[in-house]
Write an enzyme that holds these catalytic residues in place. Structure first.
Site, PDB file in Angstrom:
ATOM      1  N   SER A  13       0.760  -1.242  -0.158  1.00 10.09           N
ATOM      2  CA  SER A  13       0.121   0.039  -0.115  1.00 10.09           C
ATOM      3  C   SER A  13       0.728   1.313   0.014  1.00 10.09           C
ATOM      4  O   SER A  13       2.318   1.057   0.052  1.00 10.09           O
ATOM      5  CB  SER A  13      -0.852   0.079   1.123  1.00 10.09           C
ATOM      6  OG  SER A  13      -0.024   0.193   2.403  1.00 10.09           O
ATOM      7  N   LYS A  14       0.207   2.540  -0.080  1.00  6.28           N
ATOM      8  CA  LYS A  14       0.841   3.794  -0.020  1.00  6.28           C
ATOM      9  C   LYS A  14       1.904   3.813   0.962  1.00  6.28           C
ATOM     10  O   LYS A  14       3.106   4.502   0.584  1.00  6.28           O
ATOM     11  CB  LYS A  14      -0.034   4.807   0.142  1.00  6.28           C
ATOM     12  CG  LYS A  14      -0.718   4.940  -1.220  1.00  6.28           C
ATOM     13  CD  LYS A  14      -1.722   6.324  -1.230  1.00  6.28           C
ATOM     14  CE  LYS A  14      -2.653   6.315  -2.424  1.00  6.28           C
ATOM     15  NZ  LYS A  14      -3.704   5.496  -2.570  1.00  6.28           N
ATOM     16  N   ARG A  15       2.024   3.208   2.039  1.00  9.06           N
ATOM     17  CA  ARG A  15       2.831   3.461   3.055  1.00  9.06           C
ATOM     18  C   ARG A  15       4.024   2.866   2.855  1.00  9.06           C
ATOM     19  O   ARG A  15       5.186   3.098   3.517  1.00  9.06           O
ATOM     20  CB  ARG A  15       2.424   3.031   4.579  1.00  9.06           C
ATOM     21  CG  ARG A  15       2.175   1.699   4.681  1.00  9.06           C
ATOM     22  CD  ARG A  15       1.589   1.307   5.978  1.00  9.06           C
ATOM     23  NE  ARG A  15       1.043  -0.005   5.964  1.00  9.06           N
ATOM     24  CZ  ARG A  15       1.510  -1.021   6.468  1.00  9.06           C
ATOM     25  NH1 ARG A  15       2.778  -0.921   6.756  1.00  9.06           N
ATOM     26  NH2 ARG A  15       1.514  -2.175   6.323  1.00  9.06           N
TER      27      ARG A  15
ATOM     28  N   GLY B  77       5.246   3.297  -0.210  1.00  7.79           N
ATOM     29  CA  GLY B  77       6.131   4.129  -1.213  1.00  7.79           C
ATOM     30  C   GLY B  77       4.993   4.057  -2.367  1.00  7.79           C
ATOM     31  O   GLY B  77       3.813   3.716  -2.195  1.00  7.79           O
TER      32      GLY B  77
END
Ligand code: GLU
Length: 467
Positions: free
Chosen positions: A244-246, A248
């Protein structure tokens, strides 16, 4: 192996996720490696999840990755085929394989709440299943069409990636096929289109595996020949959580703007779950088209390793700059407009993992370096010979008429020989003078990228620092 006719069917709900790009690539390779066909279909019937413009961006990202579908120019948009889905849904009603359902939302919610209370898995209670409601007796917008699923028995999905998987039909609900707004559900549209487009291999992400028994029942209800199915394993983050976005960048567009090359992304995602059965790691798209075998896909989830992507990207940056490919030039020019050819050459030698990192380096290099005078003296040298070296280099630079890699290299070598110095006495301080850093590309590469005037200025500044 038969020719695989398959498709990539993204929903326009956002940017092209790296996982979806891999689904597209595997489907593309399955088709290309067997002399089959690869089609693109935009599944845009869920208007609540539609993100404006994302369909065009998905197509653009596919083009950028060079995954060109065989129906380029005639991409299938499901929202343009609503009449067809409705016709097929009503055909099933006619055949007794599906039925009209007029249950209100309130009633469905109340049933659901009751089932939850009783601790049974919530499902459609079946009020309309045997009611034989006629389409002529209902108003537009006031009914849905549901598939009459068998209530008992088992169904086996023969998955070409994962093997046989059995599903218990008693756990499957009577799926809605056509919604009250006249739009098809994913299940109906997907099966109708796969049939209409002549798809013989439905290849998609693992998350769709649980829909497959419903699709098989639908094929059977229509009396259509079944395609083969294959579901690709998931991509997980290094901590084995969902990517996921966390972690990168996750979308192809993000990777693109950070300066990853399409060749590198393709090469990298191909290795996420496909086993080439050799130690070789570098594959161009054309090579993958030759080498890919669906039997060599792993069932286990693939782990996303950014270091691996970076090293593959370094390989392609270096390779493409060396071959003077216009593509890498234009890509880096998007990030750094006024990059010179010499600076570009430096990027091709510098082992940068992204073009963005390389551009940042060039910007940094253009600034006057700041470093302590002591850094100029090599650990096996001393101040006196360092000064001697820098002065001699300044003279050579000053009189150099043609600023080239060859001449700068020669100039430094002559300074070593003429003054009985070591390489360390000369190359080290020049490199520090030019870059202000202990680690950097070679002084020759730096000098060429910086140009004669700037290099001379920096060497003189180093001399005055040491004095
Ligand atoms: N529209 C679905 C998706 O976004 C496609 C699933 C399939 O390939 O059948 O992944």
């Amino acid at each position: 192996m038969k020719s695989i006719i398959t498709r990539f069917a993204p929903s326009p709900t956002g940017e092209l996720h790296i996982g979806s790009a891999r689904t597209a690539l595997f489907a593309y390779l399955a088709a290309r490696s067997t002399g089959g066909k690869f089609f693109l279909r935009i599944e845009d019937t869920d208007r609540t999840r539609y993100v404006e413009g994302s369909d065009q961006r998905l197509i653009e990202a596919m083009n950028w990755l060079n995954l060109i579908p065989d129906n380029k120019g005639e991409i299938v948009f499901q929202s343009k085929r609503l009449e067809m889905y409705k016709k097929f849904a009503l055909e099933l009603v006619e055949k007794g394989q599906a039925y009209i359902c007029v249950c209100s939302k309130e009633k469905l919610d109340a049933d659901r709440a009751e089932m939850e209370k009783a601790g049974v898995p919530p499902r459609y209670a079946g009020h309309c299943r045997e009611a034989r409601i006629n389409i002529d007796d209902v108003k537009e917008g006031e009914y849905v069409v549901r598939l009459k699923m068998p209530k008992t028995g088992k169904i086996v999905v023969h998955d070409i990636v994962r093997g046989d998987i059995e599903f218990d039909l008693s756990l499957l609900d009577d799926q809605v096929l056509l919604k009250s707004d006249g739009f098809p559900t994913y299940h109906l549209a997907s099966v109708v289109d796969d049939h209409e487009m002549g798809i013989n291999s439905v290849l998609r992400a693992e998350e769709w595996l649980s829909s497959t028994p419903k699709h098989i029942i639908l094929y059977q209800a229509f009396g259509w020949e079944l395609p083969q199915f294959g579901h690709f394993s998931m991509i997980l983050a290094p901590d084995r959580s969902k990517l996921s976005k966390r972690h990168g960048a996750t979308s192809v567009e993000q990777f693109r703007s950070e300066g990853y090359l399409p060749e590198a992304l393709i090469n990298f995602v191909a290795l996420l779950g496909w086993n080439p059965k050799t130690d070789r790691e570098i594959f161009s798209l054309a090579e993958l088209e030759q080498e890919f075998k669906i039997e060599n896909l792993n069932k286990a989830p693939a782990i996303f390793d950014i270091q691996k992507l970076n090293s593959i990207n370094t390989h392609y940056i270096t390779e493409l700059v060396r071959n003077q490919k216009s593509e890498v030039r234009s890509q880096i020019k998007n990030i750094l407009k006024d990059i010179s050819d010499d600076e570009l050459d430096l990027i091709g030698r510098g082992g940068f993992s992204t073009l963005k990192g390389a551009a940042d380096y060039i910007l940094e290099l253009r600034k006057e370096p700041d470093y302590p005078a002591t850094m100029l003296v090599f650990k096996r040298s001393e101040k006196k010979s360092t000064l001697l070296a820098l002065r001699a280099v300044a003279d050579k630079f000053e009189s150099e008429e043609e600023w080239s890699t060859f001449n700068v290299q020669k100039a430094l070598e002559y300074v070593v020989i003429e003054n009985s110095l070591t390489n360390g006495d000369v190359f080290w301080p020049v490199r520090v003078a030019l870059s202000g850093a202990e680690k950097s590309p070679s002084p020759v590469e730096l000098a060429v990228a910086l140009g004669k005037d700037e290099s001379l200025k920096r060497v003189k500044k180093a001399i005055s620092k040491l004095n």
